[in-house]
Design a protein around this motif. Structure first.
Motif, PDB file in Angstrom:
ATOM      1  N   ARG A  79     -44.247 -31.431 -22.318  1.00 15.17           N
ATOM      2  CA  ARG A  79     -44.684 -32.192 -21.058  1.00 15.17           C
ATOM      3  C   ARG A  79     -46.006 -32.430 -20.834  1.00 15.17           C
ATOM      4  NH1 ARG A  79     -39.924 -33.703 -21.075  1.00 15.17           N
ATOM      5  NH2 ARG A  79     -38.368 -32.761 -19.873  1.00 15.17           N
ATOM      6  N   TYR A  80     -46.331 -33.355 -19.987  1.00 18.49           N
ATOM      7  CA  TYR A  80     -47.657 -33.367 -19.365  1.00 18.49           C
ATOM      8  C   TYR A  80     -47.760 -33.220 -17.900  1.00 18.49           C
ATOM      9  CZ  TYR A  80     -48.791 -35.446 -23.989  1.00 18.49           C
ATOM     10  OH  TYR A  80     -48.618 -35.521 -25.407  1.00 18.49           O
ATOM     11  N   LEU A  81     -47.628 -32.030 -17.252  1.00 19.92           N
ATOM     12  CA  LEU A  81     -47.484 -31.895 -16.000  1.00 19.92           C
ATOM     13  C   LEU A  81     -48.224 -32.323 -15.058  1.00 19.92           C
ATOM     14  CD1 LEU A  81     -46.497 -28.029 -16.865  1.00 19.92           C
ATOM     15  CD2 LEU A  81     -44.839 -29.968 -16.474  1.00 19.92           C
ATOM     16  N   VAL A  82     -49.736 -32.163 -15.133  1.00 19.19           N
ATOM     17  CA  VAL A  82     -50.576 -32.475 -14.157  1.00 19.19           C
ATOM     18  C   VAL A  82     -51.413 -33.679 -14.691  1.00 19.19           C
ATOM     19  CG1 VAL A  82     -52.332 -31.831 -12.929  1.00 19.19           C
ATOM     20  CG2 VAL A  82     -50.932 -30.249 -13.212  1.00 19.19           C
ATOM     21  N   LYS A  83     -51.796 -33.741 -15.927  1.00  9.48           N
ATOM     22  CA  LYS A  83     -52.579 -34.868 -16.349  1.00  9.48           C
ATOM     23  C   LYS A  83     -52.028 -35.588 -17.543  1.00  9.48           C
ATOM     24  CE  LYS A  83     -56.816 -33.666 -14.291  1.00  9.48           C
ATOM     25  NZ  LYS A  83     -58.642 -33.920 -14.567  1.00  9.48           N
ATOM     26  N   ALA A  84     -52.408 -36.810 -17.782  1.00 11.26           N
ATOM     27  CA  ALA A  84     -51.365 -37.467 -18.933  1.00 11.26           C
ATOM     28  C   ALA A  84     -51.935 -37.245 -20.385  1.00 11.26           C
ATOM     29  CB  ALA A  84     -51.573 -39.012 -18.593  1.00 11.26           C
ATOM     30  N   ASP A  85     -53.186 -36.492 -20.349  1.00  7.83           N
ATOM     31  CA  ASP A  85     -53.676 -36.102 -21.634  1.00  7.83           C
ATOM     32  C   ASP A  85     -53.929 -34.510 -21.859  1.00  7.83           C
ATOM     33  OD1 ASP A  85     -55.551 -35.597 -19.815  1.00  7.83           O
ATOM     34  OD2 ASP A  85     -57.266 -36.666 -20.960  1.00  7.83           O
ATOM     35  N   ILE A  86     -53.050 -33.672 -20.965  1.00  5.35           N
ATOM     36  CA  ILE A  86     -53.077 -32.385 -21.300  1.00  5.35           C
ATOM     37  C   ILE A  86     -51.558 -32.064 -21.365  1.00  5.35           C
ATOM     38  CG2 ILE A  86     -53.671 -30.069 -20.210  1.00  5.35           C
ATOM     39  CD1 ILE A  86     -55.976 -31.596 -18.930  1.00  5.35           C
ATOM     40  N   SER A 142     -48.178 -29.644 -22.751  1.00  6.70           N
ATOM     41  CA  SER A 142     -47.879 -28.144 -22.712  1.00  6.70           C
ATOM     42  C   SER A 142     -46.381 -28.263 -23.469  1.00  6.70           C
ATOM     43  CB  SER A 142     -47.503 -27.430 -21.256  1.00  6.70           C
ATOM     44  OG  SER A 142     -46.618 -28.433 -20.452  1.00  6.70           O
ATOM     45  N   ILE A 143     -45.868 -27.161 -24.123  1.00  4.87           N
ATOM     46  CA  ILE A 143     -44.677 -26.871 -24.988  1.00  4.87           C
ATOM     47  C   ILE A 143     -43.843 -26.196 -24.145  1.00  4.87           C
ATOM     48  CG2 ILE A 143     -43.711 -26.653 -27.164  1.00  4.87           C
ATOM     49  CD1 ILE A 143     -46.321 -27.337 -28.511  1.00  4.87           C
ATOM     50  N   HIS A 144     -42.452 -26.722 -24.156  1.00  2.00           N
ATOM     51  CA  HIS A 144     -41.288 -25.758 -23.460  1.00  2.00           C
ATOM     52  C   HIS A 144     -40.111 -25.805 -24.701  1.00  2.00           C
ATOM     53  CE1 HIS A 144     -43.921 -26.244 -20.007  1.00  2.00           C
ATOM     54  NE2 HIS A 144     -44.079 -27.340 -20.449  1.00  2.00           N
ATOM     55  N   ALA A 145     -39.610 -24.601 -24.975  1.00  2.15           N
ATOM     56  CA  ALA A 145     -38.560 -24.519 -25.857  1.00  2.15           C
ATOM     57  C   ALA A 145     -37.778 -23.299 -25.619  1.00  2.15           C
ATOM     58  CB  ALA A 145     -39.093 -24.752 -27.244  1.00  2.15           C
ATOM     59  N   GLY A 189     -29.540 -13.999 -32.538  1.00  2.00           N
ATOM     60  CA  GLY A 189     -28.643 -15.343 -32.202  1.00  2.00           C
ATOM     61  C   GLY A 189     -28.892 -15.159 -30.536  1.00  2.00           C
ATOM     62  N   LYS A 190     -29.594 -14.291 -30.008  1.00  2.00           N
ATOM     63  CA  LYS A 190     -29.939 -14.207 -28.538  1.00  2.00           C
ATOM     64  C   LYS A 190     -31.186 -15.285 -28.591  1.00  2.00           C
ATOM     65  CE  LYS A 190     -28.870  -9.591 -27.933  1.00  2.00           C
ATOM     66  NZ  LYS A 190     -29.135  -8.274 -27.478  1.00  2.00           N
ATOM     67  N   LYS A 191     -31.381 -16.037 -27.298  1.00  2.00           N
ATOM     68  CA  LYS A 191     -32.436 -17.123 -27.130  1.00  2.00           C
ATOM     69  C   LYS A 191     -33.528 -16.619 -26.118  1.00  2.00           C
ATOM     70  CE  LYS A 191     -29.294 -20.644 -28.066  1.00  2.00           C
ATOM     71  NZ  LYS A 191     -28.513 -22.130 -27.873  1.00  2.00           N
ATOM     72  N   VAL A 192     -34.634 -16.932 -26.259  1.00  2.00           N
ATOM     73  CA  VAL A 192     -35.969 -16.659 -25.498  1.00  2.00           C
ATOM     74  C   VAL A 192     -36.587 -17.873 -25.141  1.00  2.00           C
ATOM     75  CG1 VAL A 192     -38.089 -15.562 -25.550  1.00  2.00           C
ATOM     76  CG2 VAL A 192     -36.357 -14.404 -26.376  1.00  2.00           C
ATOM     77  N   GLN A 193     -36.757 -18.209 -23.734  1.00  2.00           N
ATOM     78  CA  GLN A 193     -37.312 -19.324 -23.392  1.00  2.00           C
ATOM     79  C   GLN A 193     -38.893 -19.265 -23.572  1.00  2.00           C
ATOM     80  OE1 GLN A 193     -37.849 -20.914 -18.825  1.00  2.00           O
ATOM     81  NE2 GLN A 193     -35.886 -20.611 -19.262  1.00  2.00           N
ATOM     82  N   ILE A 194     -39.514 -20.169 -24.064  1.00  2.00           N
ATOM     83  CA  ILE A 194     -41.145 -20.004 -24.256  1.00  2.00           C
ATOM     84  C   ILE A 194     -41.629 -21.302 -23.708  1.00  2.00           C
ATOM     85  CG2 ILE A 194     -40.957 -18.831 -26.311  1.00  2.00           C
ATOM     86  CD1 ILE A 194     -41.786 -21.475 -27.720  1.00  2.00           C
ATOM     87  N   HIS A 195     -42.975 -21.155 -23.117  1.00  2.00           N
ATOM     88  CA  HIS A 195     -43.916 -22.058 -22.204  1.00  2.00           C
ATOM     89  C   HIS A 195     -45.086 -21.941 -22.849  1.00  2.00           C
ATOM     90  CE1 HIS A 195     -40.312 -22.749 -19.409  1.00  2.00           C
ATOM     91  NE2 HIS A 195     -40.274 -21.463 -19.506  1.00  2.00           N
ATOM     92  N   CYS A 196     -45.810 -22.814 -23.558  1.00  2.00           N
ATOM     93  CA  CYS A 196     -47.070 -22.795 -24.263  1.00  2.00           C
ATOM     94  C   CYS A 196     -47.921 -23.814 -23.312  1.00  2.00           C
ATOM     95  CB  CYS A 196     -46.997 -23.377 -25.522  1.00  2.00           C
ATOM     96  SG  CYS A 196     -45.774 -22.373 -26.637  1.00  2.00           S
ATOM     97  N   LEU A 197     -49.184 -22.992 -22.835  1.00  2.00           N
ATOM     98  CA  LEU A 197     -50.068 -23.758 -21.882  1.00  2.00           C
ATOM     99  C   LEU A 197     -51.436 -23.501 -22.327  1.00  2.00           C
ATOM    100  CD1 LEU A 197     -48.484 -22.171 -18.565  1.00  2.00           C
ATOM    101  CD2 LEU A 197     -47.614 -24.158 -19.867  1.00  2.00           C
ATOM    102  N   HIS A 198     -52.059 -24.608 -21.827  1.00  2.00           N
ATOM    103  CA  HIS A 198     -53.509 -24.870 -21.892  1.00  2.00           C
ATOM    104  C   HIS A 198     -54.043 -25.495 -20.834  1.00  2.00           C
ATOM    105  CE1 HIS A 198     -57.347 -25.824 -24.655  1.00  2.00           C
ATOM    106  NE2 HIS A 198     -57.683 -24.937 -23.852  1.00  2.00           N
TER     107      HIS A 198
END
Length: 359
Positions: free
Chosen positions: A182-189, A191-194, A201-210
């Motif tokens: 995703r490019y949440l705020v600016k078109a060239d910045i 973030s990864i969400h998965a 077998g359990k799942k963890v939601q991750i959000h990678c930001l900069h």
């Protein structure tokens, strides 16, 4: 000598009080927000200033005492901000003493600094600590090629090579599902969400930001950064999955925005009660503060957290390992936002004019 010393006292006292006043302003310009970062250094400066008021002896005239009271207020203000990140405070995330199991997840976060050409140092750390997730920031095409050696051990990869200091690569030895860039705020910045699938077998939601920092060389205002953090916070609150948010957030743990992010998201900070874990600036020991963060939902217990050795970047890498243990009794007490905080959150997101509001 006394007149010179008096001028020094007045200047340092005025600066200490200015730093406090700036911190209390709700302005986003970098010249104001820069005072959020060096809390430890400002505390030290205020303490030194206090000592100077007693050399060679304390002058008790009203003006002098008024300045001294202002400096004392500065000491208390700065100390209050950083004490939660010392061993004198309660740990926000409990420690797990259980043996290794299938409900664990480990990660290594590293802002590599694009011009840095010492990829071998990072690769050595990855092979030494063997984290499940490796997140690199500021990684461009050159870095991507160097890190291709990780593919046999990290078959699941998300690559976003950019030459604008916002490239991002995620390497995983656990399966990734529902991957979104995703490019949440600016078109060239980006973030990864998965979702990460643990061995159990359990799942963890991750959000990678900069997000983009407030600085004279990048963004004049902290608004884009603040908005990105607040948008992610609003998206993860009240979720039904364990959550990890990590990356170089270009903000310090004790800033208004980060504290508000925690209140909105309900996520916990494993550094509280354990230490600062200052990751920037790696090359200047006296100018360091925590810019690289790992926040987690109350489903996790901490197994280990460590600032790793330098890889010749301006950031130190961070490593952490957690155990997924729902129902562990440390459910975060979600603080409610007051009307002023709600309004500031709304205004900040509106001012940033984000491209995406729902991840």
């Amino acid at each position: 000598m006394e007149p010179v010393l008096n001028l020094i006292r007045i200047f340092l006292a005025a600066f200490s009080m200015l730093a406090v006043a700036a911190s209390m302003l709700k302005l986003g310009h970098w010249t104001v927000r820069m005072f959020d970062f060096p809390r430890l250094q400002l505390l030290f400066l205020s303490l030194v200033t206090m000592v100077l008021f007693f050399i060679p002896f304390l002058n008790t005239n009203p003006w002098n005492m008024l300045l001294l009271a202002g400096v004392l207020g500065s000491v208390l203000f700065q100390a209050r901000k950083i004490v939660p990140y010392t061993i004198f405070s309660r740990k926000e995330v409990r420690t797990s003493n259980r043996q290794e199991n299938d409900d664990e997840i480990s990660l290594l976060v590293s802002n590599v600094y694009t011009p840095n050409r010492n990829a071998g140092k990072l690769i050595s750390l990855v092979r030494q600590y063997r984290p499940n997730l490796v997140l690199t920031l500021e990684s461009d095409t050159w870095w991507e090629k160097q890190l291709d050696v990780l593919k046999p051990d990290y078959p699941h990869q998300i690559k976003i090579p950019l030459d604008n200091l916002y490239g991002m690569h995620l390497y995983a030895n656990l399966p990734l599902e529902n991957v979104k860039v995703r490019y949440l705020v600016k078109a060239d910045i980006p973030s990864i969400h998965a979702e990460v699938v643990l061995p159990s077998g359990k799942k963890v939601q991750i959000h990678c930001l900069h997000p983009e920092p407030p600085s004279p060389s990048e963004s004049d205002s902290s608004v884009p950064r603040d908005a990105e953090l607040l948008i992610v916070g609003k998206n993860v609150k009240n979720g039904n999955q364990p959550v990890l948010v990590f990356g170089d957030l270009n903000d310090v743990a004790w800033s208004r925005t980060t504290r508000l992010f925690q209140k909105i998201s309900g996520l916990l900070d494993p550094r509280k009660g354990r230490g600062f874990f200052n990751t920037f600036h790696a090359k200047y020991p006296f100018l360091r503060w925590p810019l690289d963060h790992i926040f987690l939902s109350s489903d996790f217990l901490l197994k280990r957290i460590k600032r790793l050795p330098s890889i010749s970047s301006d950031h130190f890498p961070m490593y952490a390992r957690f155990e997924l243990a729902p129902g562990n009794g440390q459910d975060s007490e979600k603080e409610k936002l007051d009307s002023e905080e709600k309004e500031w959150t709304r205004e900040t997101i509106d001012e940033a004019n984000p491209r995406i509001l729902t991840i």
